[in-house]
Structures are given as structure tokens and as C-alpha cells.
Design a protein around this motif. Structure first.
Motif, short mmCIF file in Angstrom:
data_model
loop_
_atom_site.label_atom_id
_atom_site.label_comp_id
_atom_site.label_asym_id
_atom_site.label_seq_id
_atom_site.Cartn_x
_atom_site.Cartn_y
_atom_site.Cartn_z
N ARG A 1 0.86 -1.19 0.00
CA ARG A 1 0.00 0.00 0.00
C ARG A 1 0.89 1.25 0.00
O ARG A 1 1.31 1.73 1.03
CB ARG A 1 -0.92 -0.01 1.23
CG ARG A 1 -1.99 1.08 1.19
CD ARG A 1 -2.88 1.04 2.42
NE ARG A 1 -3.59 -0.21 2.58
CZ ARG A 1 -4.70 -0.54 1.91
NH1 ARG A 1 -5.19 0.30 1.02
NH2 ARG A 1 -5.29 -1.70 2.13
N THR B 1 -2.49 13.12 -9.26
CA THR B 1 -2.38 12.02 -8.31
C THR B 1 -3.13 10.79 -8.81
O THR B 1 -2.68 9.65 -8.60
CB THR B 1 -2.91 12.46 -6.94
OG1 THR B 1 -2.13 13.56 -6.47
CG2 THR B 1 -2.83 11.33 -5.92
N ASN B 2 -4.24 10.98 -9.50
CA ASN B 2 -4.96 9.86 -10.09
C ASN B 2 -4.06 9.08 -11.05
O ASN B 2 -4.07 7.84 -11.07
CB ASN B 2 -6.21 10.36 -10.81
CG ASN B 2 -6.91 9.30 -11.61
OD1 ASN B 2 -6.69 9.16 -12.81
ND2 ASN B 2 -7.75 8.52 -10.94
N ARG C 1 -0.81 8.83 -10.87
CA ARG C 1 0.15 8.08 -10.06
C ARG C 1 -0.51 6.84 -9.46
O ARG C 1 0.09 5.75 -9.42
CB ARG C 1 0.73 8.97 -8.96
CG ARG C 1 1.69 8.29 -7.99
CD ARG C 1 2.96 7.77 -8.66
NE ARG C 1 3.73 8.82 -9.29
CZ ARG C 1 4.60 9.62 -8.66
NH1 ARG C 1 4.81 9.48 -7.36
NH2 ARG C 1 5.29 10.52 -9.33
N TYR C 2 -1.76 6.97 -8.99
CA TYR C 2 -2.45 5.82 -8.42
C TYR C 2 -2.62 4.71 -9.44
O TYR C 2 -2.42 3.53 -9.15
CB TYR C 2 -3.83 6.23 -7.88
CG TYR C 2 -3.80 7.05 -6.63
CD1 TYR C 2 -2.66 7.15 -5.85
CD2 TYR C 2 -4.93 7.73 -6.21
CE1 TYR C 2 -2.63 7.90 -4.70
CE2 TYR C 2 -4.92 8.49 -5.05
CZ TYR C 2 -3.77 8.58 -4.30
OH TYR C 2 -3.75 9.33 -3.16
N ARG C 3 -3.00 5.08 -10.64
CA ARG C 3 -3.21 4.05 -11.66
C ARG C 3 -1.89 3.40 -12.06
O ARG C 3 -1.84 2.22 -12.38
CB ARG C 3 -3.94 4.65 -12.86
CG ARG C 3 -5.42 4.92 -12.53
CD ARG C 3 -6.28 5.30 -13.72
NE ARG C 3 -6.04 6.68 -14.13
CZ ARG C 3 -5.50 7.04 -15.28
NH1 ARG C 3 -5.13 6.11 -16.15
NH2 ARG C 3 -5.32 8.30 -15.59
N LEU D 1 -4.45 1.57 -2.09
CA LEU D 1 -4.03 2.96 -2.22
C LEU D 1 -3.96 3.62 -0.84
O LEU D 1 -4.69 3.25 0.07
CB LEU D 1 -5.00 3.73 -3.11
CG LEU D 1 -5.11 3.24 -4.56
CD1 LEU D 1 -6.19 4.01 -5.29
CD2 LEU D 1 -3.78 3.36 -5.28
N VAL E 1 -3.71 7.69 0.55
CA VAL E 1 -3.78 9.08 0.07
C VAL E 1 -2.99 10.01 0.98
O VAL E 1 -3.23 10.07 2.19
CB VAL E 1 -5.24 9.56 0.00
CG1 VAL E 1 -5.30 10.96 -0.61
CG2 VAL E 1 -6.09 8.59 -0.83
N PHE F 1 -10.29 9.59 -7.87
CA PHE F 1 -10.51 8.15 -8.05
C PHE F 1 -11.16 7.81 -9.38
O PHE F 1 -11.76 6.75 -9.53
CB PHE F 1 -11.34 7.62 -6.88
CG PHE F 1 -10.63 7.70 -5.56
CD1 PHE F 1 -9.56 6.86 -5.29
CD2 PHE F 1 -10.98 8.64 -4.60
CE1 PHE F 1 -8.88 6.93 -4.09
CE2 PHE F 1 -10.32 8.72 -3.40
CZ PHE F 1 -9.25 7.87 -3.14
N ILE G 1 -10.90 4.29 -11.04
CA ILE G 1 -10.45 3.40 -9.96
C ILE G 1 -11.70 2.95 -9.22
O ILE G 1 -12.34 3.75 -8.54
CB ILE G 1 -9.48 4.11 -9.00
CG1 ILE G 1 -8.21 4.54 -9.75
CG2 ILE G 1 -9.13 3.21 -7.83
CD1 ILE G 1 -7.29 5.41 -8.93
N THR H 1 -8.81 1.70 0.24
CA THR H 1 -8.12 2.99 0.26
C THR H 1 -7.91 3.44 1.69
O THR H 1 -8.84 3.44 2.50
CB THR H 1 -8.95 4.05 -0.49
OG1 THR H 1 -9.18 3.62 -1.83
CG2 THR H 1 -8.22 5.38 -0.52
#
Length: 571
Positions: A92, A103-104, A106-108, A118, A120, A158, A161, A168
Motif C-alpha cells: 500500500r 495524483t490519479n 500516479r495511483y493508476r 491505495l 492518500v 478516483f 479506480i 483505500t
């Protein structure tokens, strides 16, 4: 413990292990058939290893009552009988920078590269409950995390996602409940039934007064909101964990390992007392509490800290707070490698430091893990350094064999002695906190300690002692006060443009007039009204988030009702 009792425990463990492996009732110990890997495990050279090790047959061991078997009280050796064979730790990675769109992306990337969940990171204005265009936010928007002003930003954060499938974690405490409500709105807009959500909200306000100093109000209003959230989640979102009790920030502020352990667990006990004061069933709400620890560089000390934490929590939950189920006595925890251990000098050395700290967390039985990027003392992680941090965990999981055996250091004379020492030092701190209390509760002791500066003073002394040891050479940091020559040059770092702040403020400025101002005003008036009662605050904050009230507007109403808080000056 006598040999026959140890063998009886081994047989109980074997039954649970077989059940988790699908040879008995599935799901015992927290695993499912699909999660359990039934293949044999070997060393790199092909030597088969057992799932767990203990004393030789027919051997007495006076320590073993405190050590036990994995999946069995007091859970020194872990919560599950299969260890990581049945359920590996969740990878995580903590991330957030710039705006929600950046940031979305980077999350993907993290999820596509094998991340399991994830986490945050929010920027400073968000952590302080302020909008991006608040004058006090100038120069801070998007710099230490992602900027979130309303539910619309959370929706972008998100995008693509599926919140019904991805767990999360959100690291925020002061304005945690408004941010949580914005997260719920984003899930609703995805068409997700919020009752099915799973994840963790930090919400731990005690550690803010003790260490991190990011609060909005005095302690009592914050505790009221936390109690409301605990009630709301226990009824409406049963899988969601409304509290992640955080020792990480306490350690980063300069505490010792034992102080981190003791202050964190004391905070957790106070939240248990809060739940009980609300009439909640400890066996229902306690499984919704999780923990967040630092993993520092003293390898064996950290392993002992994690093992002692599980044992202390289980004993207190049973003996002090009356928990009857194993799940209510489980201490589940996330770990982050020690940011404070990283150096700006010779930053590539930080990859080694992080790997050692991550290995300590794994050998201590962490349930999820974030590994820091090597460039974090210079800037937010670049895409390359974030990938190296992620791959560090994957190398540990896939190549080292650490997941083959549950609690492989269990029974080590050194590790067990350190575990016992950690436990004893923590108990001394609990006794001191109770001495500060006027009613015998941990909660009253914590509040008195906060008012008196007890915790900040103790942490300051520990930090001073460590700094003195560095300056006189007793302690060494490679690249700082030892082995300082290097051939390495500067590293490329992530830079958050000032244009991010300008764009965030522009979008927020356009969003406000596009709302139904009548709905926003009505929601904020209702929020103020309920703040003057004893009603649960979560539904009215959720209504305000649905109306696109901003974080600053929601927190501003509550500050108007409850006042601000300033820490008393102490010399």
C-alpha cells in the motif's frame, strides 16, 4: 510451559492451518481457499521448510506461554495460523501530489505495477481543513500531498479506480470526517453502494496533540466527531475501519521505539474507552480499529516492537476492556519505513535503509506496508523513485523467502528478550498515564498529559539525546557523520509547479457559482444546528459534501461553533 502443553498448542495450530488450507472449514484465521497457497515452500536451494517452527518435541520452554503459536492468543507470532503463506501483506504505497488529476495518474501507475491498495497523502491546506484559495494556503497547495477542496476533487482523484474493489487508506486526522464524507460521495457517484466500502481513515487526533500538531479544535469536539464516525461505520459501513491509531508521527517527531509503542497503544485504549462510553459493543467496534507504525533502522528492536504491540493489545482488550472474540483482540497494523532515517546526503543509500526497515516490518508481521522513496528528503517522489520503492517490497515478497515461515525469529533469545523489554517499558508508561488521570481511565490521563506537555516533553528529551549521540559520534549515519566521500551527483526530483496552485484556485473559483447556493447554505445551517446538539454529525456533513460545500466551508462552520485551539506555550 510444559512440553505437553506446547504440543497441544501445536495440534491446535495444525487444525487451524489445515482449515485455512481448505482441508477443513475455509476461512478460519482470516483466509479463504483462494488466498491460501497449498504448494510446498522451499529455500532457494530447494530445502523444504515448514509453515512454522517451535520448540523441539518433548522440550519444556518457560517462555512459550508468552510466545505461542501463530493465530493464537496472545498473537505474539501473528494473527493468522498460516502467516504470509495464507495472506501476504498488502503493498500500500502512500502517494499524493499536485492536483487530483495528477495524483490519479500516479495511483493508476501504482495499481498497474502491482500495488495492492491505495494510500492518500493530502497537502497541508487540506490537512488543516482549509480551501486552496484561503490566503493561509498560499505556496502550499499540492506540495506535500494532493489538494482536495470538495467532493468534485475526490471524484477526479478516483476516476477509473473502482472504489467498490480497491481498499483505500486516507492519512488525515483534523478534518478526517469531512474528507471521508467527500470520499463517500465520490463512491456514490461511481454507483457504488457505500455499505460495501472497505478501507481505513486515520482520524487519530491524540497523536496530533502529542506529535504532529494538525488539529482544528480542542480535543473534546474532535473526540465527539470520532465517536460519531465509529457509530456511523459500525452501523452503515461495517467493513470500513474508521480509526488508524498512528505511532508513525510520534516516532518521526523523535520518540524512542518504546515511547512510540506505548503512546500509540495508549491512544488506542482511549478510543476503546470512547466506543464503550457510546454504548458500543467492544466485540463489534474493536475490529474496526487499526494501527500505523514506523519501522526504523534498528532491525531487531523494530521486530520486537511489532511483536510486543500485538501481545499487549490482545491482553488489554481481553483483561481490561472485556473483549471476548479473537478479532476484537487483534492488532492489525500498517507500517511505513522511517522517513526521518532518510538523508539528503548520498540519497541512493536510502534505498538500502528502506529495504532493511521494510524487512523488519515483514519479520514483525505487518499487515500492510509502504516503502519510502529514496528522494523524499529532497522532494515528493518522482515516478522512477516511486517504482523503486514499490519494487523493494516486491523483491522481498518474491525473492527472499520471508513469506514462507510464520514469525521465523520466534524463540530467538535476543528477539524474545527485546520483545519482553518493550512490553515492560510500555507497561511502565501506561502506569504513568494512569497516574495523570483523575478517574483511572487512559483517556483522562492522555488529556492531562496533553495539557501538561508530558508527551511533547518526553519526546523532546528523546530527540535531544539522539542528536547529542550523533554530534559526539556515538551514533553513525553513513554519508552524514561517517563515510562522507561520494562519487554520486545530484538526483532529478519531482517539482510541483506554481501553476498547480493557480489552476486549483481557478477551478475552485468556477465551481462555487455553479453549485446550488441555496442547497449549500441550507446544508451548512443544518450542520451548525446539529453541532449544538448531541446528534450524530456524520449524516449532516455527508449532506453538505453532496451539495459540494467545500472543506473550508464545512470546517469553518464547526470552528465557529466549537472555537479554535492553540497549544499553550511552555518553556
Amino acid at each position: 510451559m510444559r512440553a505437553e502443553d506446547i504440543e497441544a498448542g501445536r495440534r491446535r495450530w495444525q487444525q487451524r492451518y489445515d482449515a485455512a488450507a481448505g482441508r477443513g472449514k475455509p476461512g478460519e484465521g482470516g483466509e479463504t481457499r483462494d488466498q491460501h497457497d497449498r504448494s510446498r515452500r522451499t529455500t532457494l536451494s530447494g530445502m523444504e521448510v515448514d509453515p512454522v517452527y517451535g520448540p523441539p518435541p518433548d522440550a519444556d520452554d518457560p517462555r512459550f506461554e508468552r510466545i505461542g503459536w501463530p493465530g493464537e492468543y496472545p498473537f505474539t507470532r501473528g494473527l493468522y495460523p498460516t502467516g504470509y503463506r495464507g495472506r501476504t501483506w498488502t503493498i500500500r504505497q502512500f502517494a499524493g501530489f499536485g492536483n487530483a488529476r495528477q495524483t490519479n495518474e500516479r495511483y493508476r501507475m501504482i495499481l498497474a505495477a502491482g500495488g495492492g491498495g491505495l494510500s492518500v497523502a493530502f497537502d497541508m491546506p487540506t490537512l488543516m481543513g482549509r480551501d486552496s484559495d484561503d490566503p493561509r494556503s498560499l505556496g502550499e497547495v499540492g506540495h506535500c500531498g494532493v489538494a482536495i477542496d470538495s467532493a468534485a476533487d475526490m471524484e477526479v482523484l478516483f476516476d477509473r479506480i473502482p472504489l467498490g474493489e480497491v481498499t483505500t487508506s486516507m492519512t488525515i486526522s483534523g478534518p478526517a470526517i469531512p474528507i471521508f464524507c467527500m470520499y463517500l460521495v465520490a463512491a456514490e457517484r461511481q454507483g457504488v453502494d457505500i455499505a460495501t466500502l472497505n478501507g481505513t481513515l486515520q482520524t487519530d487526533i491524540f497523536k496530533e496533540y502529542i506529535a504532529q500538531k494538525e488539529w482544528l479544535f480542542a480535543p473534546q469536539p474532535h473526540l465527539r466527531l470520532i465517536g460519531d464516525l465509529m457509530e456511523f461505520c459500525s452501523k452503515e459501513i461495517p467493513a470500513y475501519k474508521p480509526l488508524s491509531v498512528s505511532g508513525y508521527h510520534i516516532r518521526e517527531a523523535g520518540s524512542t521505539a518504546a515511547q512510540e509503542l506505548a503512546y500509540t497503544l495508549a491512544d488506542g485504549f482511549a478510543y476503546v474507552e470512547l466506543g464503550l462510553s457510546r454504548g458500543l459493543d467492544v466485540d463489534v467496534f474493536a475490529p474496526g480499529l487499526s494501527f500505523f507504525f514506523d519501522s526504523h533502522l534498528d532491525f531487531f528492536e523494530e521486530i520486537a516492537k511489532f511483536r510486543a504491540a500485538r501481545r499487549i493489545w490482545a491482553r488489554w482488550m481481553r483483561e481490561v476492556y472485556g473483549a471476548k472474540t479473537d478479532r476484537a483482540a487483534w492488532l492489525r497494523f500498517h507500517t511505513q519505513t522511517a522517513g526521518v532515517s532518510l538523508t539528503a546526503q548520498q540519497p541512493y543509500n536510502n534505498i538500502v535503509r528502506t529495504a532493511v526497515e521494510a524487512l523488519a516490518a515483514v519479520l514483525g508481521g505487518t499487515n500492510s506496508l509502504h516503502t519510502n522513496a529514496f528522494d523524499e528528503t529532497l522532494a515528493l517522489p518522482s515516478e522512477q523513485s516511486a517504482e523503486v520503492a514499490l519494487r523493494t517490497q516486491q523483491v522481498l515478497l518474491e525473492e527472499t523467502g520471508v513469506a514462507n515461515v510464520a514469525d521465523p525469529l520466534g524463540g530467538s533469545w535476543y528477539v524474545e528478550a527485546l520483545t519482553d523489554r518493550m512490553e515492560a517499558e510500555a507497561e511502565e508508561v501506561f502506569a504513568r498515564i494512569r497516574e495523570l488521570s483523575d478517574d483511572g481511565t487512559i483517556t483522562a490521563g492522555l488529556l492531562r498529559g496533553i495539557d501538561d506537555g508530558y508527551f511533547t516533553g518526553e519526546i523532546a528529551e528523546a530527540a535531544f539525546d539522539y542528536q547529542q549521540a550523533l554530534e559526539n559520534g556515538e551514533k553513525k549515519i553513513v554519508g552524514v557523520n561517517a563515510h562522507t566521500s561520494t562519487v554520486s551527483g545530484p538526483v532529478e526530483i519531482l517539482r510541483v509547479s506554481h501553476e498547480v496552485e493557480a489552476e486549483q484556485c481557478r477551478v475552485l473559483g468556477e465551481r462555487r457559482p455553479s453549485r446550488s447556493q441555496a442547497e449549500v447554505d441550507a446544508a451548512l445551517r443544518k450542520l451548525a444546528e446539529v453541532a449544538r446538539t448531541e446528534q450524530n454529525m456524520v449524516p449532516v456533513i455527508l449532506a453538505a459534501a453532496r451539495a459540494e460545500a467545500t472543506l473550508g466551508e464545512i470546517c469553518g462552520v464547526l470552528k465557529d461553533e466549537w472555537g479554535d485551539y492553540r497549544e499553550p506555550a511552555r518553556f
